[in-house]
Write an enzyme that holds these catalytic residues in place. Structure first.
Site, PDB file in Angstrom:
ATOM      1  N   ASP A 213       1.160   0.278   4.610  1.00 42.30           N
ATOM      2  CA  ASP A 213       1.435   1.716   4.629  1.00 42.30           C
ATOM      3  C   ASP A 213       1.763   2.277   3.248  1.00 42.30           C
ATOM      4  O   ASP A 213       2.196   1.567   2.346  1.00 42.30           O
ATOM      5  CB  ASP A 213       2.570   2.044   5.611  1.00 42.30           C
ATOM      6  CG  ASP A 213       3.839   1.242   5.353  1.00 42.30           C
ATOM      7  OD1 ASP A 213       3.746   0.076   4.919  1.00 42.30           O
ATOM      8  OD2 ASP A 213       4.941   1.786   5.574  1.00 42.30           O
TER       9      ASP A 213
ATOM     10  N   GLU B  74       5.927  -0.625   6.949  1.00 45.25           N
ATOM     11  CA  GLU B  74       7.085  -1.296   6.337  1.00 45.25           C
ATOM     12  C   GLU B  74       8.109  -0.274   5.868  1.00 45.25           C
ATOM     13  O   GLU B  74       9.306  -0.561   5.844  1.00 45.25           O
ATOM     14  CB  GLU B  74       6.628  -2.171   5.155  1.00 45.25           C
ATOM     15  CG  GLU B  74       7.694  -3.143   4.646  1.00 45.25           C
ATOM     16  CD  GLU B  74       8.788  -2.481   3.833  1.00 45.25           C
ATOM     17  OE1 GLU B  74       9.957  -2.881   3.969  1.00 45.25           O
ATOM     18  OE2 GLU B  74       8.491  -1.539   3.076  1.00 45.25           O
ATOM     19  N   GLU B  75       7.633   0.909   5.484  1.00 45.12           N
ATOM     20  CA  GLU B  75       8.513   1.906   4.848  1.00 45.12           C
ATOM     21  C   GLU B  75       9.359   2.651   5.867  1.00 45.12           C
ATOM     22  O   GLU B  75       9.197   3.855   6.073  1.00 45.12           O
ATOM     23  CB  GLU B  75       7.675   2.900   4.030  1.00 45.12           C
ATOM     24  CG  GLU B  75       6.869   2.277   2.904  1.00 45.12           C
ATOM     25  CD  GLU B  75       7.725   1.826   1.736  1.00 45.12           C
ATOM     26  OE1 GLU B  75       8.944   2.058   1.745  1.00 45.12           O
ATOM     27  OE2 GLU B  75       7.153   1.227   0.802  1.00 45.12           O
TER      28      GLU B  75
ATOM     29  N   HIS C  91       8.056   3.265  -5.896  1.00 44.04           N
ATOM     30  CA  HIS C  91       8.409   4.553  -5.276  1.00 44.04           C
ATOM     31  C   HIS C  91       8.454   5.690  -6.297  1.00 44.04           C
ATOM     32  O   HIS C  91       8.890   6.795  -5.975  1.00 44.04           O
ATOM     33  CB  HIS C  91       9.728   4.496  -4.485  1.00 44.04           C
ATOM     34  CG  HIS C  91       9.659   3.612  -3.278  1.00 44.04           C
ATOM     35  ND1 HIS C  91      10.418   3.823  -2.144  1.00 44.04           N
ATOM     36  CD2 HIS C  91       8.917   2.516  -3.001  1.00 44.04           C
ATOM     37  CE1 HIS C  91      10.141   2.893  -1.236  1.00 44.04           C
ATOM     38  NE2 HIS C  91       9.238   2.072  -1.753  1.00 44.04           N
TER      39      HIS C  91
END
Ligand code: NI
Length: 390
Positions: free
Chosen positions: A78, A135-136, A361
């Site tokens: 993702d 995962e996020e 990020h």
């Protein structure tokens, strides 16, 4: 298998990664990504599983030449709700969505490992590839497990890599034992009584009380828990009030609690509540607290570290793998490592000369693609070596 085998895949790895990078998809929306993965696996003559974990996860079993145990390799797929700011030909074409955590590279590298393993299957035992969504923050790993990703055949150990721009390309790091933090969420509503800013004695100022609560919460970290047991409490969002001349009736605080020790984690809701109840009560306010456990702490099984060390040494020579202290970041690989022996290591993707230095990020995060063949080779070798020793 040598690094040269993986280097032959470089063009494919780069093109896969760039295709995924340009079409990032958020958690549980990895429809095109999953279809792309499925297509590449089928091209290798492999048979991916039906859709898992809400529809965008899949597994794929690569069978060895003789029966034996099964080891798993995992990639997350993702992207993040971040607008990419890199001006590169493969930049995100989706406004507001970007692969700023490198999961595009993870997916490409696992496809690379699949290629290597399909060409040269293990002598004994099997390799299960896990391509997981979300995962996020969406706990895709937990959904994969709930849908049987670690069963039939039963998976005995699991490995993964996460790209990391803090480490130079060509190097890896690993943290044996607790490696990433349990990341929990807490919301506090500080409830006072509104009024006129000029007459504070006729009101209960929720802003003033909230300020005391925020400060006092740090006493949990500095005075009430063992300084040798890591803990981070961060209030990341404060919301309340209407105008400068109005006393706010309530203030909402949103925070995260990061810890490595499961016993400390269990105590946190009570420790937070004692402070919040005491401070609000002393100042004439009330409160509501919601505490929600997120990802657990990832425990890297120390018994798997030698497999990684041997793999890295065989592929890259000595001095390329460093042991590092834990990170207070979260990682849902923890769900796998709770159930079976697991190991996640960091793969260096930093290249200062090329300006590839931004953290994960960050809207300008990008990676040195020289890491892709290396990552694919490490993953394939981890599985092969673990099976040889099993
Ligand atoms: Ni990530």
């Amino acid at each position: 298998m040598t690094l040269a085998d993986a280097d032959d895949l470089r063009a494919d790895l780069v093109s896969w990664r760039r295709a995924l990078h340009a079409q990032p998809e958020l958690s549980y929306q990895e429809v095109r990504t999953a279809a792309f993965v499925r297509e590449q696996l089928e091209r290798l003559g492999l048979r991916p599983s039906p859709p898992l974990a809400g529809g965008t996860g899949l597994t794929c079993l690569i069978e060895g030449r003789a029966d034996g145990p099964t080891v798993a390799l995992r990639a997350d797929m993702d992207a993040l709700p971040i607008s990419e700011q890199n001006e590169v030909p493969y930049a995100s074409t989706v406004p507001g969505v970007g692969h700023m955590c490198g999961h595009d590279a993870h997916t490409a590298m696992l496809l690379g490992a699949a290629t290597l393993l399909a060409r040269r299957p293990p002598a004994r035992g099997h390799v299960k590839l896990l391509f997981q969504p979300a995962e996020e923050g969406g706990a895709g790993a937990a959904r994969m497990i709930a849908d049987g990703a670690l069963e039939s055949p039963a998976v005995k150990a699991i490995f993964a890599l996460h790209v990391f721009p803090g480490v130079e390309v060509g190097h890896l790091t690993v943290c044996p034992g607790p490696a990433t933090a349990a990341s929990d969420a807490f919301d506090v509503e500080v409830i006072g009584r509104g009024g006129h800013a000029a007459h504070p004695h006729q009101a209960v100022d929720a802003v003033a009380v909230a300020a005391q609560v925020i400060g006092a919460l740090q006493h949990v970290v500095s005075r009430q828990t063992d300084p040798l047991t890591p803990l981070v409490l961060t209030v990341g969002r404060v919301q309340g009030g209407f105008a400068r001349n109005v006393i706010a009736p309530s203030v909402r605080l949103e925070g995260t609690a990061r810890s490595l020790d499961p016993a400390l984690r269990e105590r946190l809701p009570a420790l937070l509540e004692r402070i919040i109840a005491g401070v609000t009560g002393a100042l004439g306010a009330t409160y509501e607290l919601a505490y929600q456990q997120g990802y657990p702490s990832t425990r890297n099984d120390p018994a798997l570290v030698p497999v990684l060390a041997d793999t890295v040494e065989a592929l890259l020579g000595s001095g390329r793998l460093k042991e590092v202290p834990p990170s207070m970041g979260g990682e849902d690989f923890a769900f796998y490592a709770e159930r079976i022996p697991g190991l996640i290591a960091r793969l260096g993707v930093r290249n200062e000369a090329r300006g590839l230095v931004h953290p994960l990020h960050h809207p300008r995060f990008d990676l040195d693609e020289d890491a892709l063949p290396l990552g694919a080779a490490v993953l394939a070798q981890l599985a092969t070596r673990w099976l040889e020793a099993a």
